[in-house]
Scaffold this motif. Structure first.
Motif, PDB file in Angstrom:
ATOM      1  N   GLY A   1       4.537   4.029   3.467  1.00 20.56           N
ATOM      2  CA  GLY A   1       3.637   2.968   3.036  1.00 20.56           C
ATOM      3  C   GLY A   1       3.845   1.691   3.827  1.00 20.56           C
ATOM      4  O   GLY A   1       4.795   1.562   4.608  1.00 20.56           O
TER       5      GLY A   1
ATOM      6  N   LYS B   1       0.831  -1.204   0.000  1.00 18.46           N
ATOM      7  CA  LYS B   1       0.000   0.000   0.000  1.00 18.46           C
ATOM      8  C   LYS B   1       0.863   1.250   0.000  1.00 18.46           C
ATOM      9  O   LYS B   1       1.596   1.503   0.949  1.00 18.46           O
ATOM     10  CB  LYS B   1      -0.902   0.013   1.250  1.00 18.46           C
ATOM     11  CG  LYS B   1      -2.105  -0.910   1.139  1.00 18.46           C
ATOM     12  CD  LYS B   1      -3.407  -0.154   1.316  1.00 18.46           C
ATOM     13  CE  LYS B   1      -4.559  -0.854   0.650  1.00 18.46           C
ATOM     14  NZ  LYS B   1      -4.521  -2.329   0.742  1.00 18.46           N
ATOM     15  N   ASN B   2       0.767   2.024  -1.074  1.00 11.81           N
ATOM     16  CA  ASN B   2       1.414   3.331  -1.181  1.00 11.81           C
ATOM     17  C   ASN B   2       2.885   3.305  -0.763  1.00 11.81           C
ATOM     18  O   ASN B   2       3.336   4.173  -0.023  1.00 11.81           O
ATOM     19  CB  ASN B   2       0.669   4.366  -0.317  1.00 11.81           C
ATOM     20  CG  ASN B   2      -0.810   4.392  -0.629  1.00 11.81           C
ATOM     21  OD1 ASN B   2      -1.605   3.821   0.100  1.00 11.81           O
ATOM     22  ND2 ASN B   2      -1.163   5.006  -1.744  1.00 11.81           N
TER      23      ASN B   2
ATOM     24  N   SER C   1       1.172   0.590  -5.158  1.00  6.90           N
ATOM     25  CA  SER C   1       0.206  -0.283  -4.480  1.00  6.90           C
ATOM     26  C   SER C   1      -0.130  -1.457  -5.391  1.00  6.90           C
ATOM     27  O   SER C   1      -0.538  -1.249  -6.535  1.00  6.90           O
ATOM     28  CB  SER C   1      -1.091   0.475  -4.176  1.00  6.90           C
ATOM     29  OG  SER C   1      -0.835   1.593  -3.370  1.00  6.90           O
TER      30      SER C   1
END
Lengths: 319, 551
Positions: free
Chosen positions: B341, B288-289, B306
């Protein structure tokens, strides 16, 4: 020339200075823990306690060690190495002539040894694993394996005693003219050359052989270049860094490691000076010579580092 | 050019060439092996002959024999190599030097290694022409600049002043072609000139080489293992295997109507039917990110990435070199802790740093690398290598461990006989299989495959891909499959992430990603993959919407 190179060079020089300072501390501390008392040494066993105390006061021996170190270093920075205890002479003056002599001898040996070693290395690579290569390596190794005093005496026996073309004793002084001086150092310089040759030659050979595995050597071969041109033009420039390193180590040896040869040929250089004064427990002289030798080593290694940096095209021409 | 005797336009005539080499197999006495068995070929002036085959087929060895050159311990022991009407094998060292770089020039696979790092490009480009006296320095430099222009290099006037490390790989490959052309030879040997390049760069270099060959009327031997590439530039193709001729014919005949079974296998190698699986409801691993950087945060190599990975499915990550594919793998495994992230595994966040992860997490994520031979300890046997994770993660010892090792060897289709072998005794494909077995031994949920088939021959790579797909079915393992090769992606992926300069530019199921409309980069990537079709190159160059990052 852009900033990365300058920065790296500045870094090396600064590091060298710090190292030299650290060495000076070590030399000073080392001579301090030696047994014996300087005042006692000067005045002898029969000195009265009063006389000893007076002299200690006079020499500043009662000061704490760090203060004496600062005084000593301060003096050296101003060119004052103190006076020799054994003779009472100014150390700086005695050293300057002797350092000159040592550098002269080292330079004579280096001018012959360095190019000779590199050329022999190149030739050994050209005929690698063949007869010429083995002959060069064998002779060079043999000359290094003989102790230097043995080589020295053989040279004296052949050239000074048997053929009588060169003097066996290389004593020179300030008034000796250049040509005579040159004649005087022929034998010691030859002995030194024979001692350092193999190391440099073998390193040159190994460094170039390493480069010879590269794909760009094949490119050069497929352009139709002659074998020796490939080594000279395409392999050697990429082997400079290791070669310079070992050359500098050997130059340092020529300056600081020549004690035995100087003694054999009675040559008035630094090595002989050091040995004389170690025997006399003359601490200030030992300190001064030690520091100079350390400075020589550090300087030459910095030069090697800088040469390696400058020889690297990636650093010389950043993206 | 040197002489135009009445030899009916025949430039090169190799007759019954036999090439041998000394090999030193581990634990055995040195022996002589034959690399090339009685191969004959002829090449007319201005024609291009493609030499194709797997590694060990003798392509390069035959190519270099046209310069009377044997690499390493290779010796030409039989036959004749007649160039411009004379047998160059009888020319002697001086005669051979006179033709190298003059009548025949060579373009190597890795121009980056083939240029001398200590000299400027221009000095190296004009060297051969000046050495052989075909031009003065000024003339040669003028010619070089004209060639740089023809090969569409940027700043043709000044690029020669640069050093090799200051120029990109694709550009260096073109400079090397210019170097070969500079002495105006009769023949150029191209030895896999585009193999080391990204697919988007390869197409430019290929087009540049093709134009240069056409305009200078030089003849060429074009050596490659990629039939689609050679189909674009060759007039004729020669298929080789184990140093023997398999088939020799016109380009169209070889790719459209191959007569030999082996050629047929080469032509159809890329096709594996793999039906895409629908993503499950919950991914077991989520990135994620994630942003990651080298050099203390200065060089951002991953930007806000992501992706999700579903159990027993394959996520393929594609992009050219430097796009951040491998960095993504390093961020997931914790080798390069993400700056921002999170990576979630089974619903809980994974520690950023590798050192902070418990053994169980390490077990669940395994890796396989491109270079199988350097990923194994050369002094350990296959049994020790595969047994190590069994001991480390499961504490298995003795007979229990040996039994499991045997099972794993069975799974990778290699059998018990290999237990006592050392990596040096295995072929490239076998080494990669052992690496696969080693990662499987940990019973992981995810195996990260970093360009695992890139260093292998097409047919061997094909076998590895099939094996990976089979194992996925049996072991329910998921793959993160990093590659630059789109054909591989089509064969193995369920979902695809296309990366460009550290960002994911396109992401989704395989069918979605590979269905138009495309974004500009994906279009470039897809249209750059060589197709086995004559005239594909020209069509592809014409239809392009953006330049590749390699320029």
């Amino acid at each position: 020339m852009s900033s990365p190179i300058l920065r790296l060079v500045a870094q090396r020089v600064l590091l060298g200075l710090v190292l030299l300072l650290a060495v000076s501390v070590l030399i000073f501390a080392g001579t301090q823990i030696l047994p014996g008392d300087v005042a006692q040494a000067i005045l002898g066993q029969s000195a009265t306690p009063e006389a000893l105390a007076n002299l200690r006061e006079q020499l500043g021996l009662n000061d704490p060690a760090w203060l004496r170190y600062v005084h000593w270093l301060w003096g050296i920075l101003h060119g004052d190495f103190g006076t020799a205890q054994s003779s009472g002479l100014d150390i700086a003056t005695s050293i300057s002539t002797r350092l000159k002599n040592t550098l002269f001898l080292a330079a004579c040996a280096a001018i012959v040894a360095v190019p000779l070693a590199i050329i022999l290395g190149l030739i050994a690579v050209r005929y690698r694993n063949g007869f010429v290569d083995k002959l060069i390596s064998g002779l060079a190794l043999a000359s290094t394996s003989f102790p230097e005093f043995f080589i020295g005496y053989v040279l004296i026996f052949v050239f000074a005693v048997h053929w009588q073309i060169f003097p066996s004793i290389s004593t020179v002084d300030d008034s000796t003219p250049f040509l005579e001086r040159l004649q005087a150092v022929v034998l010691p310089a030859t002995a030194l050359t024979l001692v350092v040759l193999a190391h440099m030659m073998r390193m040159t050979r190994a460094a170039i052989l390493n480069v010879m595995q590269s794909a760009y050597i094949e490119t050069a071969e497929l352009k139709g270049l002659k074998p020796f041109d490939i080594i000279r033009k395409h392999a050697f420039p990429n082997a400079i860094a290791p070669v310079v390193n070992v050359v500098m180590l050997n130059l340092a040896y020529l300056i600081v490691g020549v004690v035995v040869v100087e003694v054999i040929f009675v040559y008035p250089g630094m090595g002989q000076y050091l040995v004389d004064h170690v025997a006399k427990r003359d601490v200030p002289v030992v300190q001064a010579v030690g520091l100079i030798f350390a400075a020589v080593y550090i300087t030459l290694n910095i030069v090697a580092d800088i040469a390696a940096i400058v020889a690297n095209p990636r650093l010389r021409h950043p993206k | 050019m040197v002489d135009t005797k009445a030899n009916s336009g025949k430039l090169l005539d190799i007759r019954n060439l036999r090439i041998e080499a000394m090999v030193y197999p581990p634990g055995e006495a040195p022996k002589t092996i034959t690399l090339v068995h009685d191969v004959s070929l002829t090449l007319e002036k201005g024609k291009v002959l493609g030499l194709i085959g797997e590694s060990g087929a003798g392509k390069s060895t035959i190519g270099l024999s046209s310069m009377a050159y044997g690499r390493g311990g290779v010796r030409i022991t039989g036959g004749e190599v007649i160039l411009n009407g004379r047998d160059i094998l009888k020319a002697g060292p001086k005669g051979v030097r006179a033709l190298r770089g003059r009548e025949v020039c060579y373009v190597a696979q890795s121009a980056a290694a083939a240029f001398n790092p200590a000299h400027k490009l221009i000095d190296q480009v004009v060297e051969a022409a000046m050495l052989h006296g075909t031009a003065t320095r000024a003339e040669a430099e003028k010619r070089a600049v004209a060639l740089f222009k023809k090969l569409s290099l940027p700043n043709p006037e000044t690029i020669g002043e640069r050093y090799p490390h200051q120029v990109s790989g694709g550009q260096l490959q073109r400079v090397m072609t210019a170097m070969a052309l500079c002495s105006e030879p009769d023949l150029i040997v191209f030895d896999e000139p585009t193999t080391a390049l990204d697919v988007t760069t390869q197409i430019d270099v290929l087009a540049a080489i093709k134009d240069a060959i056409r305009d200078t009327h030089v003849a060429a031997l074009y050596i490659t293992h990629d039939l689609a590439v050679v189909a674009q530039v060759s007039d004729e193709i020669m298929v080789l295997r184990h140093g023997r001729l398999v088939e020799w014919g016109g380009t169209r005949q070889i790719i459209k109507e191959p007569r030999q079974e082996y050629t047929n296998a080469l032509v159809s190698v890329h096709e594996i039917e793999h039906k895409e699986q629908q993503p499950g409801t919950t991914p077991f691993l989520s990135v994620k990110n994630v942003t990651a950087a080298y050099g203390g945060g200065h060089v951002k190599v991953l930007k806000n990435v992501s992706v999700d990975i579903y159990p027993a499915q394959t996520l393929a990550v594609v992009g050219e070199s430097g796009s951040g594919k491998s960095t993504l793998a390093r961020a997931i495994t914790g080798l390069l802790p993400p700056a921002e992230g999170t990576v979630t595994f089974d619903g809980r966040p994974l520690a950023n740093r590798l050192a902070d992860r418990p053994k169980e997490d390490l077990r669940q994520l395994q890796m396989i690398y491109q270079m199988a031979d350097v990923a194994m300890n050369p002094r350990q046997t296959v049994g020790t290598i595969i047994g190590r994770p069994l001991e480390f993660y499961f504490g298995m010892r003795g007979r229990e461990r040996d039994k499991r090792v045997a099972e794993l060897l069975d799974e990778i289709e290699m059998g018990k006989g290999f237990v006592d072998r050392y990596p040096a005794e295995l072929s490239g494909g076998q080494k990669q299989r052992v690496c696969i077995a080693r990662s499987l031994a940990a019973k992981p949920k995810l195996i990260i495959c970093d360009e695992v088939t890139s260093a292998l021959d097409p047919l061997v790579a094909h076998g590895i891909l099939k094996l990976l797909l089979d194992l996925q079915q049996h072991e329910k393992v998921a793959y993160l499959f990093i590659t630059h090769d789109l054909a591989t992606v089509k064969s193995i992926a369920d979902s695809i992430a296309v990366m460009y300069r550290g960002e994911v530019v396109r992401y989704g199921s395989k069918s979605k990603v590979l269905t138009p409309p495309f974004d500009a980069y994906t279009d470039l990537l897809l249209s750059s993959v060589p197709e086995m079709e004559i005239g594909w190159l020209e069509k592809a160059i014409k239809g392009r919407r953006m330049e590749s990052a390699g320029n």
